[in-house]
Design an enzyme around this catalytic site. Sequence first.
Site, PDB file in Angstrom:
ATOM      1  N   ARG A 153       1.342   1.686  -5.947  1.00 31.79           N
ATOM      2  CA  ARG A 153       1.531   0.681  -4.899  1.00 31.79           C
ATOM      3  C   ARG A 153       0.229  -0.055  -4.575  1.00 31.79           C
ATOM      4  O   ARG A 153       0.253  -1.036  -3.831  1.00 31.79           O
ATOM      5  CB  ARG A 153       2.071   1.342  -3.630  1.00 31.79           C
ATOM      6  CG  ARG A 153       3.370   2.125  -3.841  1.00 31.79           C
ATOM      7  CD  ARG A 153       3.815   2.791  -2.564  1.00 31.79           C
ATOM      8  NE  ARG A 153       4.190   1.805  -1.584  1.00 31.79           N
ATOM      9  CZ  ARG A 153       5.391   1.222  -1.539  1.00 31.79           C
ATOM     10  NH1 ARG A 153       6.295   1.552  -2.438  1.00 31.79           N
ATOM     11  NH2 ARG A 153       5.676   0.310  -0.642  1.00 31.79           N
ATOM     12  N   GLU A 178      -0.251  -9.698 -17.635  1.00 29.91           N
ATOM     13  CA  GLU A 178      -0.490  -8.784 -16.507  1.00 29.91           C
ATOM     14  C   GLU A 178      -1.168  -7.477 -16.903  1.00 29.91           C
ATOM     15  O   GLU A 178      -1.800  -6.838 -16.068  1.00 29.91           O
ATOM     16  CB  GLU A 178       0.815  -8.520 -15.750  1.00 29.91           C
ATOM     17  CG  GLU A 178       1.871  -7.746 -16.488  1.00 29.91           C
ATOM     18  CD  GLU A 178       3.094  -7.521 -15.602  1.00 29.91           C
ATOM     19  OE1 GLU A 178       4.215  -7.604 -16.129  1.00 29.91           O
ATOM     20  OE2 GLU A 178       2.927  -7.281 -14.397  1.00 29.91           O
ATOM     21  N   GLU A 213       9.121 -13.537 -20.504  1.00 28.81           N
ATOM     22  CA  GLU A 213       8.826 -12.132 -20.206  1.00 28.81           C
ATOM     23  C   GLU A 213       7.711 -11.601 -21.102  1.00 28.81           C
ATOM     24  O   GLU A 213       6.822 -10.872 -20.665  1.00 28.81           O
ATOM     25  CB  GLU A 213      10.095 -11.277 -20.338  1.00 28.81           C
ATOM     26  CG  GLU A 213       9.936  -9.806 -20.029  1.00 28.81           C
ATOM     27  CD  GLU A 213       9.331  -9.481 -18.673  1.00 28.81           C
ATOM     28  OE1 GLU A 213       8.899  -8.336 -18.477  1.00 28.81           O
ATOM     29  OE2 GLU A 213       9.211 -10.405 -17.832  1.00 28.81           O
ATOM     30  N   HIS A 232       5.220 -31.828 -27.461  1.00 30.11           N
ATOM     31  CA  HIS A 232       5.028 -32.778 -26.349  1.00 30.11           C
ATOM     32  C   HIS A 232       3.781 -32.444 -25.540  1.00 30.11           C
ATOM     33  O   HIS A 232       3.631 -32.861 -24.397  1.00 30.11           O
ATOM     34  CB  HIS A 232       6.272 -32.781 -25.451  1.00 30.11           C
ATOM     35  CG  HIS A 232       7.524 -33.119 -26.192  1.00 30.11           C
ATOM     36  ND1 HIS A 232       7.803 -34.376 -26.680  1.00 30.11           N
ATOM     37  CD2 HIS A 232       8.557 -32.335 -26.584  1.00 30.11           C
ATOM     38  CE1 HIS A 232       8.967 -34.363 -27.316  1.00 30.11           C
ATOM     39  NE2 HIS A 232       9.444 -33.136 -27.275  1.00 30.11           N
ATOM     40  N   CYS A 290       0.867  -1.179   0.000  1.00 29.24           N
ATOM     41  CA  CYS A 290       0.000   0.000   0.000  1.00 29.24           C
ATOM     42  C   CYS A 290       0.896   1.219   0.000  1.00 29.24           C
ATOM     43  O   CYS A 290       2.116   1.117   0.105  1.00 29.24           O
ATOM     44  CB  CYS A 290      -0.864  -0.022   1.261  1.00 29.24           C
ATOM     45  SG  CYS A 290      -1.845  -1.525   1.414  1.00 29.24           S
ATOM     46  N   TRP A 298      -3.701  -1.844  -1.357  1.00 27.55           N
ATOM     47  CA  TRP A 298      -3.691  -3.067  -2.147  1.00 27.55           C
ATOM     48  C   TRP A 298      -4.174  -4.145  -1.186  1.00 27.55           C
ATOM     49  O   TRP A 298      -3.500  -4.480  -0.217  1.00 27.55           O
ATOM     50  CB  TRP A 298      -2.287  -3.408  -2.649  1.00 27.55           C
ATOM     51  CG  TRP A 298      -2.310  -4.466  -3.700  1.00 27.55           C
ATOM     52  CD1 TRP A 298      -2.445  -4.282  -5.041  1.00 27.55           C
ATOM     53  CD2 TRP A 298      -2.181  -5.893  -3.515  1.00 27.55           C
ATOM     54  NE1 TRP A 298      -2.422  -5.493  -5.693  1.00 27.55           N
ATOM     55  CE2 TRP A 298      -2.262  -6.496  -4.789  1.00 27.55           C
ATOM     56  CE3 TRP A 298      -2.019  -6.709  -2.404  1.00 27.55           C
ATOM     57  CZ2 TRP A 298      -2.185  -7.870  -4.968  1.00 27.55           C
ATOM     58  CZ3 TRP A 298      -1.949  -8.095  -2.584  1.00 27.55           C
ATOM     59  CH2 TRP A 298      -2.029  -8.654  -3.858  1.00 27.55           C
ATOM     60  N   ASN A 330       1.059   0.027   6.003  1.00 30.43           N
ATOM     61  CA  ASN A 330       1.504  -0.721   4.823  1.00 30.43           C
ATOM     62  C   ASN A 330       2.250  -1.942   5.336  1.00 30.43           C
ATOM     63  O   ASN A 330       3.259  -1.801   6.034  1.00 30.43           O
ATOM     64  CB  ASN A 330       2.436   0.129   3.956  1.00 30.43           C
ATOM     65  CG  ASN A 330       3.067  -0.708   2.841  1.00 30.43           C
ATOM     66  OD1 ASN A 330       2.469  -1.683   2.374  1.00 30.43           O
ATOM     67  ND2 ASN A 330       4.287  -0.358   2.463  1.00 30.43           N
ATOM     68  N   GLY A 331       1.744  -3.116   5.025  1.00 36.35           N
ATOM     69  CA  GLY A 331       2.394  -4.336   5.533  1.00 36.35           C
ATOM     70  C   GLY A 331       1.348  -5.361   5.929  1.00 36.35           C
ATOM     71  O   GLY A 331       0.173  -5.241   5.571  1.00 36.35           O
ATOM     72  N   LYS A 367       4.140 -10.047 -19.660  1.00 37.19           N
ATOM     73  CA  LYS A 367       3.689  -8.686 -19.991  1.00 37.19           C
ATOM     74  C   LYS A 367       2.259  -8.719 -20.528  1.00 37.19           C
ATOM     75  O   LYS A 367       1.399  -7.960 -20.132  1.00 37.19           O
ATOM     76  CB  LYS A 367       4.634  -8.031 -21.010  1.00 37.19           C
ATOM     77  CG  LYS A 367       5.981  -7.619 -20.404  1.00 37.19           C
ATOM     78  CD  LYS A 367       5.902  -6.378 -19.602  1.00 37.19           C
ATOM     79  CE  LYS A 367       6.199  -6.391 -18.123  1.00 37.19           C
ATOM     80  NZ  LYS A 367       6.877  -7.322 -17.401  1.00 37.19           N
ATOM     81  N   LYS A 374       2.893  -2.400  -7.726  1.00 35.93           N
ATOM     82  CA  LYS A 374       4.257  -2.310  -8.248  1.00 35.93           C
ATOM     83  C   LYS A 374       5.258  -3.064  -7.382  1.00 35.93           C
ATOM     84  O   LYS A 374       6.206  -3.679  -7.874  1.00 35.93           O
ATOM     85  CB  LYS A 374       4.662  -0.842  -8.353  1.00 35.93           C
ATOM     86  CG  LYS A 374       6.034  -0.586  -8.933  1.00 35.93           C
ATOM     87  CD  LYS A 374       6.081  -0.961 -10.389  1.00 35.93           C
ATOM     88  CE  LYS A 374       7.416  -0.782 -11.060  1.00 35.93           C
ATOM     89  NZ  LYS A 374       7.479  -1.410 -12.373  1.00 35.93           N
TER      90      LYS A 374
HETATM   91  C1  AGP Z   1       6.404  -7.264 -13.535  1.00 36.29           C
HETATM   92  O1  AGP Z   1       5.949  -6.446 -14.532  1.00 36.29           O
HETATM   93  C2  AGP Z   1       5.651  -7.164 -12.281  1.00 36.29           C
HETATM   94  N1  AGP Z   1       5.586  -5.847 -11.825  1.00 36.29           N
HETATM   95  C3  AGP Z   1       6.118  -8.126 -11.203  1.00 36.29           C
HETATM   96  O2  AGP Z   1       6.138  -9.417 -11.728  1.00 36.29           O
HETATM   97  C4  AGP Z   1       7.496  -7.807 -10.626  1.00 36.29           C
HETATM   98  O3  AGP Z   1       8.491  -8.087 -11.553  1.00 36.29           O
HETATM   99  C5  AGP Z   1       7.719  -8.665  -9.384  1.00 36.29           C
HETATM  100  O4  AGP Z   1       6.723  -8.351  -8.448  1.00 36.29           O
HETATM  101  C6  AGP Z   1       9.102  -8.457  -8.784  1.00 36.29           C
HETATM  102  O5  AGP Z   1       9.227  -7.144  -8.355  1.00 36.29           O
HETATM  103  P1  AGP Z   1      10.677  -6.576  -7.983  1.00 36.29           P
HETATM  104  O6  AGP Z   1      11.527  -6.634  -9.205  1.00 36.29           O
HETATM  105  O7  AGP Z   1      10.405  -5.181  -7.531  1.00 36.29           O
HETATM  106  O8  AGP Z   1      11.218  -7.435  -6.883  1.00 36.29           O
END
Ligand code: AGP
Length: 629
Positions: free
Chosen positions: A27, A509, A502, A525, A2, A79, A105-106, A506, A624
Amino acid sequence: MCGIVGYTGLDQAKDILVDGLKRLEYRGYDSAGVALEATDGAGDSRIDVVRRVGKVAGLESELVGVDSAATCGIGHTRWATHGRPSVANAHPHVSCDGRIALVHNGIIENFAELREALVRRGHTFMSDTDTEVFAHLIEEAYDGRPADAATGEPARPGCHDLMGAVREACTHVVGAYGLAVVCADEPGVIAVARKDSPIIIGRGERGSYVASDVIAVIDATRDVVVLEDGQFARLTREGITYTDAEGNAIEPAVTHIDWDIDMAEKGGYPDFMLKEICEQPRVVRDTLVGRMTGGELDIDELGLTMEELNLIDRVYVIACGTSYHAGLIAKNLIEMWARIPCEVEAASEFRYRNPIITPSTLVVAVSQSGETADTLAAIRDARIKGAKVFGITNVVGSPVARESDGVIYTKANKEIAVASTKSFIGQVVSLTLLALLLAQVKGKLTTGQVRLLFSELGNTAEQIQWILDTQEEAIHEAALACKDAHSALFVGRGMGAAIANEGALKLKEISYLHAEAYAAGEMKHGPIALIDRDFPVIAIATKSPVYDKTVSNLKECEARGAKIIVVATEGDEDIHKIAGHVIYIPPVRDAFSAITATVPLQLLAREVALMRGCDVDQPRNLAKSVTVE
Ligand code: AGP
């Protein structure tokens, strides 16, 4: 994950809090709220709480009608972890009498037993959150606690001191917290506590500020304190004091922030994701600045001597999400060049797997935010087991940086869009440098070979620019071919297989289209059974030692009517025979292809997401940085 913010000073707090929350929205954006200290006609102060489900903009419109002269307040953007997004579960949470309010936050791991005891002692809970226990614990420490028949604990008088009450409450909590608390009985005071969750504190001309990230306070001050675990702060209009858990005064170090606020604005781009994708040529250049001095590779932040480096006989890359994918690229390079076995581990698994670690094991922790809980816990576990830990992160002074033996900062600057792009490129470039250094130290590559590879690595900056300048139409057409699909497969071989992961992440998400990455050779397979007419298969088929094999796998998909989209090497005309859509990248050494071939996949995901009406900067259900397990 958060975002919390607080202000006490000379100005009206409402707008300062809302602006701060907008900057922290990456966040979490399930709900938002503020608590403002108000004084009634008789001069008595109270706490006004305004909360709203959804984004900060909703809270802002809710606050339009609130005429508040308050010059002290706290705010939160959420969040959801415990309790679904709702007004009742939105922060701030308050004590039974409403005179104490807090944002958090936590995660509180022992909240269930604390809640049970508090209810037993007469407290009424208004939400399903873990956080609310903090409000009642502080209330008890402040006003006093009744006897507890069940535990036999006697009644205890209150300390009637907000800082004392917050310190006391924290002694009962197991978990992570970045906490800001206000109390109607102590107008103008904000109490702050930190454990395993980021807290930034700053003093500006107009008052005192607290936030989860410097971005929320950078307008007011560039000199901030990054509060450490177990430290507390008392913010007033006049100033800030710090204590340890026992209440002893401390003087934490002040960090000067050198990046400017423009980094946190869209700079004329429609969204942060596109802006950050377009910054990638700069990120490559900046991450390489000062890395080749006197013809020698220079990573002196590694914190290891050449002798110690030479003893390294096993490498683990630990990370999550996109950072984990950067690790997959690194594995190929470290094993290919340095001939050292390299495992890439999801941090959330690594910490419970009891991996084989010896003093000659190097653990590389990769994290954009530098605060991902699983990665942090894996670092601590690896260090206890005697590994050397090297951090690669994008956030100066972040927990990953502080808890590693050495750290490289990716020069991506602030990354706002939840989907990581430029930080991934910064990570891959940094990991490539590490692989080159290990190979040089191990005598597997000569200084001359390292210099040649280093200069080729530098060329990827303009190669990315070429893709940004020339492939927009091809990417748009490919996106049109994918936007109505229900699922997609990303395939490749070797470096291409790593890149495919990757690409799939992308697309998943930000467009919510299911996508899977698969080694092209593995398709027959099983996964090839998924393919029917118009099923999108997105392939990385750039010129490489496995190009021909990749093409023959694509022919198997084409034979089943798949819609084939390929990232190929400029000049490869033959690929048009099997692919309906071709996105080109300039010729590049296979070892560096992840840096350039990922860019079209970032842009493709963004285009598909926009065509499906998705918010590319703030995708649903994501945040994030993931600061909880
Ligand atoms: C990737 O686009 C996401 N935001 C997520 O998978 C991210 O890479 C993951 O949470 C790891 O975050 P970090 O690199 O800040 O540790």
